[in-house]
Design an enzyme around this catalytic site. Structure first.
Site, PDB file in Angstrom:
ATOM      1  N   LYS A  16       3.016   4.485  -1.204  1.00  0.00           N
ATOM      2  CA  LYS A  16       2.879   5.414  -2.329  1.00  0.00           C
ATOM      3  C   LYS A  16       4.061   6.364  -2.262  1.00  0.00           C
ATOM      4  CE  LYS A  16      -1.703   5.054  -0.640  1.00  0.00           C
ATOM      5  NZ  LYS A  16      -2.006   3.823  -1.330  1.00  0.00           N
ATOM      6  N   HIS A  51       0.800  -1.228   0.000  1.00  0.00           N
ATOM      7  CA  HIS A  51       0.000   0.000   0.000  1.00  0.00           C
ATOM      8  C   HIS A  51       0.833   1.278   0.000  1.00  0.00           C
ATOM      9  CE1 HIS A  51      -3.491   2.503   1.684  1.00  0.00           C
ATOM     10  NE2 HIS A  51      -3.991   1.902   0.624  1.00  0.00           N
ATOM     11  N   ASP A  61      17.160   9.891  -7.266  1.00  0.00           N
ATOM     12  CA  ASP A  61      18.613  10.008  -7.070  1.00  0.00           C
ATOM     13  C   ASP A  61      19.036   9.752  -5.628  1.00  0.00           C
ATOM     14  OD1 ASP A  61      18.983  10.512  -9.747  1.00  0.00           O
ATOM     15  OD2 ASP A  61      18.977  12.692  -9.526  1.00  0.00           O
TER      16      ASP A  61
END
Lengths: 165, 165
Positions: free
Chosen positions: A103, A101, A108
């Site tokens: 996100k 779940h 870099d």
């Protein structure tokens, strides 16, 4: 804290199919496209064509892109995951009952993009969402470590196959 | 940054029905229960009985609790929202097609708790999730401003009622 930006989703601000000017999606795209060396993506759901094109562009520019996603959602209609794989970007997914779940993305190894936003057109256009962009190592490092841990755990060579005796 | 903690969800660490010792849920509860004056909660889904009880306890202690949630999810089985309202805690919800998808809380106007985690038992026990706890005003202020904006926007006296002519 060297760089912080909280993108708090004004639904109406991002209804343009191609983002012009300054809206939360255009700001997210700009941060993403600043990648020069690496991009780790860890997303429950990824169906936004604009964000998918940005990730493919970075891959073509030679940025090392890796994607972790949720098995139940990657095959849904409109998912970008198949396109990313087709473009040669390595994708790994869970084999769990629960949802992967997260996100977040890491640019870099030094910029963390996280929050409530799944990279879907529905979420960008219609939901109340937040995105936090942080370059403080104190925040970036545990997310990077979590990505590497999940990346290894979801390595297909580690999958357990069950067969009938 | 005076206080930062990234709780990166080890699903297995939180399978205990009542959290003992140090697991992501017990750490989240500890931060929440540190509230002395105010608690703003802005959650897509809220069904965890432990977190629900913690919020009710704070309300009984005199902490000013306010809850914003998503209309589609608040009436689902197991939602804590009805119990919170019954206890006298003010709750407001969206009237939109999209989701009120935030997952954050603000303790005493100075500690932001945010991330991918909905406050549900499913998410706590089975999902890969992250929770960021931050006391840096640079992060807390935009979330607090967003809460106040949504709180006013979801004021029932602002609802538009459509009726047939």
């Amino acid at each position: 804290v060297t760089c912080t930006e909280a993108l708090l989703g004004e639904a109406a601000a991002c209804r343009c199919p191609l983002p012009r000017g300054d809206c939360p999606l255009s700001r997210l795209l700009r941060r993403l496209l600043s990648a020069r060396r690496s991009l780790e993506i860890c997303l429950f759901a990824f169906s936004s064509p604009q964000l998918g094109r940005a990730v493919q562009l970075l891959h073509r520019r030679g940025v090392r892109v890796r994607v972790v996603t949720d098995a139940q959602y990657m095959a849904l209609n409109g998912s970008q995951i198949g396109l990313l794989r087709h473009a040669g970007i390595p994708v790994r997914h869970d084999q769990e009952d629960g949802f992967m779940h997260h996100k977040f993305a890491i640019v870099d190894k030094k910029m963390l993009i996280t929050g409530s936003l799944n990279w879907t057109t529905q979420a960008i256009q219609n939901n109340r969402e937040n995105v936090l962009i942080v370059e403080d190592a104190e925040y970036v490092k545990p997310f990077l470590a979590e990505f590497e841990r999940i990346w290894e755990e979801y390595n297909p060579t580690n999958y357990t196959f069950f067969s009938k005796k």
